[in-house]
Design a protein around this motif. Structure first.
Motif, PDB file in Angstrom:
ATOM      1  N   GLY A 199       0.787  -1.227   0.000  1.00  0.00           N
ATOM      2  CA  GLY A 199       0.000   0.000   0.000  1.00  0.00           C
ATOM      3  C   GLY A 199       0.818   1.277   0.000  1.00  0.00           C
ATOM      4  O   GLY A 199       0.266   2.371   0.033  1.00  0.00           O
ATOM      5  N   SER A 200       2.153   1.160  -0.081  1.00  0.00           N
ATOM      6  CA  SER A 200       2.951   2.379  -0.038  1.00  0.00           C
ATOM      7  C   SER A 200       2.959   3.069  -1.396  1.00  0.00           C
ATOM      8  O   SER A 200       3.184   2.438  -2.425  1.00  0.00           O
ATOM      9  N   ASN A 201       2.704   4.383  -1.363  1.00  0.00           N
ATOM     10  CA  ASN A 201       2.803   5.156  -2.596  1.00  0.00           C
ATOM     11  C   ASN A 201       4.064   6.006  -2.615  1.00  0.00           C
ATOM     12  O   ASN A 201       4.217   6.909  -3.424  1.00  0.00           O
ATOM     13  N   ASP A 202       4.959   5.673  -1.692  1.00  0.00           N
ATOM     14  CA  ASP A 202       6.220   6.410  -1.586  1.00  0.00           C
ATOM     15  C   ASP A 202       7.019   6.255  -2.878  1.00  0.00           C
ATOM     16  O   ASP A 202       7.221   5.147  -3.356  1.00  0.00           O
ATOM     17  N   PRO A 203       7.492   7.394  -3.475  1.00  0.00           N
ATOM     18  CA  PRO A 203       8.202   7.325  -4.755  1.00  0.00           C
ATOM     19  C   PRO A 203       9.424   6.415  -4.706  1.00  0.00           C
ATOM     20  O   PRO A 203       9.808   5.837  -5.709  1.00  0.00           O
ATOM     21  N   GLN A 204      10.028   6.252  -3.536  1.00  0.00           N
ATOM     22  CA  GLN A 204      11.238   5.428  -3.492  1.00  0.00           C
ATOM     23  C   GLN A 204      10.945   3.961  -3.808  1.00  0.00           C
ATOM     24  O   GLN A 204      11.850   3.204  -4.121  1.00  0.00           O
ATOM     25  N   PHE A 205       9.672   3.561  -3.672  1.00  0.00           N
ATOM     26  CA  PHE A 205       9.330   2.167  -3.975  1.00  0.00           C
ATOM     27  C   PHE A 205       8.818   1.978  -5.398  1.00  0.00           C
ATOM     28  O   PHE A 205       8.321   0.920  -5.738  1.00  0.00           O
ATOM     29  N   GLN A 206       8.919   3.044  -6.190  1.00  0.00           N
ATOM     30  CA  GLN A 206       8.344   2.962  -7.536  1.00  0.00           C
ATOM     31  C   GLN A 206       9.237   2.203  -8.521  1.00  0.00           C
ATOM     32  O   GLN A 206       8.847   1.962  -9.659  1.00  0.00           O
ATOM     33  N   ARG A 207      10.431   1.858  -8.093  1.00  0.00           N
ATOM     34  CA  ARG A 207      11.285   1.099  -9.002  1.00  0.00           C
ATOM     35  C   ARG A 207      10.667  -0.294  -9.226  1.00  0.00           C
ATOM     36  O   ARG A 207      10.219  -0.941  -8.279  1.00  0.00           O
ATOM     37  N   ALA A 208      10.635  -0.699 -10.474  1.00  0.00           N
ATOM     38  CA  ALA A 208      10.055  -2.010 -10.779  1.00  0.00           C
ATOM     39  C   ALA A 208      10.786  -2.595 -11.977  1.00  0.00           C
ATOM     40  O   ALA A 208      11.438  -1.867 -12.730  1.00  0.00           O
ATOM     41  N   THR A 209      10.676  -3.907 -12.113  1.00  0.00           N
ATOM     42  CA  THR A 209      11.325  -4.557 -13.251  1.00  0.00           C
ATOM     43  C   THR A 209      10.284  -4.901 -14.298  1.00  0.00           C
ATOM     44  O   THR A 209       9.228  -5.463 -13.972  1.00  0.00           O
ATOM     45  N   PHE A 210      10.592  -4.560 -15.520  1.00  0.00           N
ATOM     46  CA  PHE A 210       9.648  -4.814 -16.613  1.00  0.00           C
ATOM     47  C   PHE A 210      10.284  -5.709 -17.662  1.00  0.00           C
ATOM     48  O   PHE A 210      11.501  -5.661 -17.886  1.00  0.00           O
ATOM     49  N   GLN A 211       9.438  -6.479 -18.255  1.00  0.00           N
ATOM     50  CA  GLN A 211       9.876  -7.338 -19.348  1.00  0.00           C
ATOM     51  C   GLN A 211       9.073  -6.887 -20.564  1.00  0.00           C
ATOM     52  O   GLN A 211       7.848  -6.875 -20.512  1.00  0.00           O
ATOM     53  N   VAL A 212       9.767  -6.480 -21.596  1.00  0.00           N
ATOM     54  CA  VAL A 212       9.071  -6.002 -22.792  1.00  0.00           C
ATOM     55  C   VAL A 212       9.408  -6.935 -23.940  1.00  0.00           C
ATOM     56  O   VAL A 212      10.579  -7.265 -24.155  1.00  0.00           O
ATOM     57  N   LEU A 213       8.396  -7.374 -24.643  1.00  0.00           N
ATOM     58  CA  LEU A 213       8.632  -8.266 -25.773  1.00  0.00           C
ATOM     59  C   LEU A 213       7.989  -7.696 -27.028  1.00  0.00           C
ATOM     60  O   LEU A 213       6.935  -7.064 -26.955  1.00  0.00           O
ATOM     61  N   VAL A 214       8.633  -7.929 -28.141  1.00  0.00           N
ATOM     62  CA  VAL A 214       7.954  -7.694 -29.412  1.00  0.00           C
ATOM     63  C   VAL A 214       7.771  -9.078 -30.016  1.00  0.00           C
ATOM     64  O   VAL A 214       8.730  -9.795 -30.273  1.00  0.00           O
TER      65      VAL A 214
END
Lengths: 705, 161
Positions: A620-635
């Motif tokens: 539930g944290s909306n703290d910007p420091q936790f906004q880092r996330a890993t994404f996988q993008v495929l074409v």
């Protein structure tokens, strides 16, 4: 009250089905019409009773009656009514009842359609169908009771597996059941023909549309399953050679083989044992698929809890059914001899036979790969897994042979073809094949299988287009119709042939879609808001995705994080795309699921997965420091072609299935009788025979169909 | 508990439905239906379909003319055999006067059969290509070859049934 009545109905259905089964066989044996009628009415009664039972389950779900074990485990008060309804097939207990219901509906339909046809076969057909109905009702009553009560009423249920809370849940499983259960009808006809000893072409005629119907549903179900996996499971692909995926493919493969080889039997009276074997095998494969899915013996995305009782019961059913069918076939071998011999190795018959061997080869490889872990574990106790590399290695080359055969078959004449004509007819398609091969090679396509798939695909499409063009041209010339009318009439006059070609077009497009996998692009990156990630499409575009941020939602039943991206294609804004990750708390233990973001174009998909996100966000944290996330993008190039191909395939199958120009009415026949008896000329067969012979095809397909 | 009475009624209804035929002697049809194709009719349809396929293959350039003629003759003779057998079936059933009312057939097929039938009785089947020609023909309407005297030609193709 309705669930309670449903349970009673299920109990009544068992003795009625057993009674009907016994009477149907006795009635057939003693030629007693009253017993036969009683047997048929039993089927109708069982259908009504199973409908009430299924209604009972649905009402229990809709009314949140958590005193039922099944409802408690597969629903909750906050579940959308859509998924409460689909609770009927969400779990083992309901789905076996649903299976029985589908089977009873198809059985009743078969009886009704044959109320004044195939009367010598019908008692035995009904007997076989009722035997399987009794089997499924017994399992529903004694092994997986949908109406079992907990003895108390919990305030809420445990909820439905979140991965099943997808609109495909209401589409994919029922389609699969329709495909599986409807195949019992052709099997029952085959068994009946063996029992009665009436092994001429009529049982084949009676079942042809049934088999095509099953095939149609199986095809759709497999494609729907692929689509569901693609959208929901979030690994970027649509087919994982998962045991249950394989299990659903097996009956499809064998049924496809049968649809081809049955044409040889129809036109030449050959391959009777072979076709009988294929019908039995397809049916056994549907039971085998059920066994694999229901037993939970092999790990799969479709994991039903492991249930050894169910495993043994279905294994027993498989053994008994296969054994009985084998004995019947051996007993009737003298009646199953071929009417003639193959005339030439160079004929469409042999192309079909080769197609059969190839399809069965795939089926064998898939069965082996699926069962190998089970067998190894049984023998050595160690777990091994057979993954996609094995299946791809074996099946891609076989698939390419199949693709080539799709182009070769239509060009070879029935009975015997001459090499000279073959050369002439293959010249143009082969030129297209080489042309496409050269062009693709010169633009840099080097992947061997992809190169071959695209070129062979072009070869097959050319052959089919030329077939349509020649047919239309001949018809337009003879009937003096414009090209469009001629084209439509051409298809209408021989739906099976042209519908079949359209199915082939769909398959080719799908194969090309599969081949696109060779050029998948993938980037995995950890990002903070404002960062941009770029990925190259194999078609030369560059996508730039800018991470805008995560938003979180907290409700009692789940935590949800949605990531927003803006997308540029070659520097031009083309909109936004979102991807989400949820932690579903409504189930115990909480389960994470992902919702992928897909942007589709005609030729490729941009596919975005939120791979990992900081736990704090889901708390539930909306703290910007936790906004880092890993994404996988495929074409994923050409994936959309799989769905377009599927659509074309379904259209072709529907054309083949569509009821004929109608079985002629009695008055039409009376009318034509007068006309025909005066017609002593030779209207049918001549150099302009194409026209009248296509007329002939309408009447014949109406008859045979 | 509340389901007991409806349950009993349901059971009674099901039992009544199922036992009714045995108690009253109502019977399901066990007979061959007039609408249904017999084996011979089916074989005839198959032969005519094969004829259509062969023609299509020929016109689409998949068959040599020589093979086409040979196959057409072969299949025509199969069709004629089947038609003979079909006639015998009808007579065996004691059905008269409905020879041409083939169940499930519509105009194109009827005409086809009529032509083949007529050529058996009175017309001439071409020994070269199997094309049935009306009575009195001297040349085949299909391949143009000269037709022999009536009886011989008919027997040579339609024989063996």
């Amino acid at each position: 009250m309705i669930p309670a009545l449903g349970e009673v109905a299920l109990w009544i259905a068992l003795p009625i089905s057993i009674w009907g089964c016994v009477l149907a066989f006795l009635g057939g044996r003693w030629s007693r019409g009253d017993l036969v009628l009683s047997g048929e009415r039993s089927t109708f009664a069982v259908t009504a009773l199973l409908s009430i039972a299924a209604l009972g389950v649905v009402v229990a779900f809709m009314g949140d009656q958590f005193q039922y074990w099944y409802v408690y485990n597969y629903s909750s008060t906050n579940l959308h009514p859509y998924y409460k309804f689909s609770g009927l097939w969400a779990g083992q207990r309901g789905s076996l009842l649903f299976w029985g219901l589908n089977l009873s509906l198809f059985s009743s339909l078969a009886l009704w359609m044959n109320r004044s046809r195939n009367r010598d076969l019908m008692p035995y057909v009904n007997g076989v169908l009722l035997a399987f109905l009794a089997f499924f009702i017994s399992i529903s009553l004694f092994v997986t009771p949908p109406f079992e009560q907990l003895g108390f009423t919990p305030t809420d249920g445990r909820g439905l597996n979140p991965q099943l809370q997808n609109y495909w849940m209401t589409i994919h499983p029922p389609t699969m059941y329709l495909g599986f259960t409807s195949f019992t009808v052709p099997f029952a006809f085959a068994m009946s023909a063996l029992m009665v000893g009436r092994l001429d072409a009529r049982w084949i005629q009676a079942t042809r549309k049934w088999i095509l119907t099953s095939w149609f549903f199986l095809s759709l179900a497999v494609i729907f399953g692929m689509r569901w996996a693609y959208e929901e499971l979030g690994w970027g692909g649509y087919w994982f050679w998962d045991p249950v995926e394989n299990a659903s493919l097996l009956p499809w493969l064998v049924a496809t083989a049968f649809l081809h080889s049955v044409m040889i039997q129809e036109s030449t009276g050959m391959l009777k044992v072979w076709n009988m074997g294929l019908v039995v095998l397809t049916f056994l494969m549907t039971i085998f698929a059920t066994f694999l899915t229901r037993s939970g013996l092999i790990e799969s995305v479709h994991s039903f809890a492991q249930n050894l009782t169910i495993a043994w019961i279905f294994l027993g059913c498989l053994g008994v059914t296969g054994g009985v069918a084998l004995v019947l076939i051996i007993w009737r071998l003298p009646l199953l001899s071929s009417d003639r011999q193959f005339e030439s190795m160079l004929s469409r018959e042999s192309a079909f036979l080769l197609n059969n061997l190839v399809l069965l080869g795939v089926a064998f490889a898939v069965t082996w790969g699926t069962l190998f872990p089970l067998i190894t574990e049984g023998l050595t106790g160690s777990k091994v897994s057979v993954g996609p590399p094995f299946f791809n290695q074996v099946n891609i080359p076989i698939g390419l042979i199949l693709l080539a055969l799709m182009g070769i078959g239509p060009v070879i004449a029935w009975r015997r073809a001459s090499p000279r004509n073959l050369r002439r007819n293959f010249l143009f398609p082969c030129a297209v094949f080489l042309g496409i091969l050269t062009i693709l090679f010169s633009v840099g396509v080097r992947h061997f299988y992809a190169l071959l798939t695209f070129s062979l695909g072009a070869f097959v499409l050319t052959v089919i287009v030329v077939e349509f063009w020649k047919g239309t041209r001949a018809r337009a010339r003879i009937e003096e119709e414009n090209s469009f009318t001629a084209f439509v009439h051409l298809i209408r006059r021989n739906r099976r042939r042209w519908g079949g070609y359209i199915v082939h077009v769909g398959v080719v497009i799908m194969f090309m879609g599969f081949a696109g996998t060779a050029y998948d692009r993938e980037v995995r990156q950890s990002m903070v808001p404002g960062e941009t990630l770029t990925i190259q499409s194999p078609f030369g575009y560059e996508y730039a995705l800018t991470y805008q941020g995560l938003s979180t939602t907290l409700v009692p039943s789940m935590r949800q994080a949605i990531a927003l991206f803006t997308v540029q294609k070659d520097g031009v804004d083309i909109g936004s795309i979102t991807t989400e990750r949820q932690l579903v708390l409504a189930v115990n233990p909480p389960q994470p699921i992902s919702q992928v973001g897909v942007r589709s174009t005609l030729v490729e998909d941009l596919y975005l997965i939120l791979a990992t996100v900081d736990d704090a966000v889901l708390l539930g944290s909306n703290d910007p420091q936790f906004q880092r996330a890993t994404f996988q993008v495929l074409v994923n190039p050409l994936v959309p072609w799989i769905w377009y191909g599927g659509l074309i395939l379904a259209t072709g199958a529907l054309i083949g299935l569509w009821p004929g120009a109608g079985a002629p009415t009695r008055s039409a026949r009376m009318g034509s009788r007068g006309g025909a008896s005066t017609g002593t000329g030779a209207p049918g067969v001549g150099p302009n025979g194409e026209a009248s012979s296509t007329d002939l095809s309408t009447s014949v397909s109406a008859t045979v169909g | 508990m509340s389901a007991i009475i409806p349950g009993v009624l349901l059971a009674l209804a099901a039992v009544f439905l199922v036992l009714h035929p045995i108690l009253t002697g109502r019977e399901a049809s066990m007979e061959w239906d007039k609408e249904e194709l017999t084996e011979a009719q089916h074989r005839r349809n198959v032969a005519l379909l094969a004829l259509r396929d062969v023609e299509y293959d020929f016109h689409a350039g998949k068959l040599d003319e020589r093979d086409y003629r040979a196959m057409k003759q072969e299949i025509s003779s199969e069709a004629l055999d089947a038609i003979d057998e079909e006639e015998a079936e009808w007579h065996a059933r004691g059905v008269e006067g409905v020879e041409l009312a083939v169940p499930g057939a519509s105009e194109g097929l009827e005409a086809e059969i009529a032509a083949l039938r007529a050529s058996i009785r009175e017309g001439i089947v071409c020994p070269q290509c199997g094309h049935p020609n009306p009575r009195g023909s001297r040349f085949c309407g299909d391949c143009g070859s000269a037709l022999p005297a009536r009886t011989g030609a008919t027997e040579s193709v339609a024989g063996g049934s």
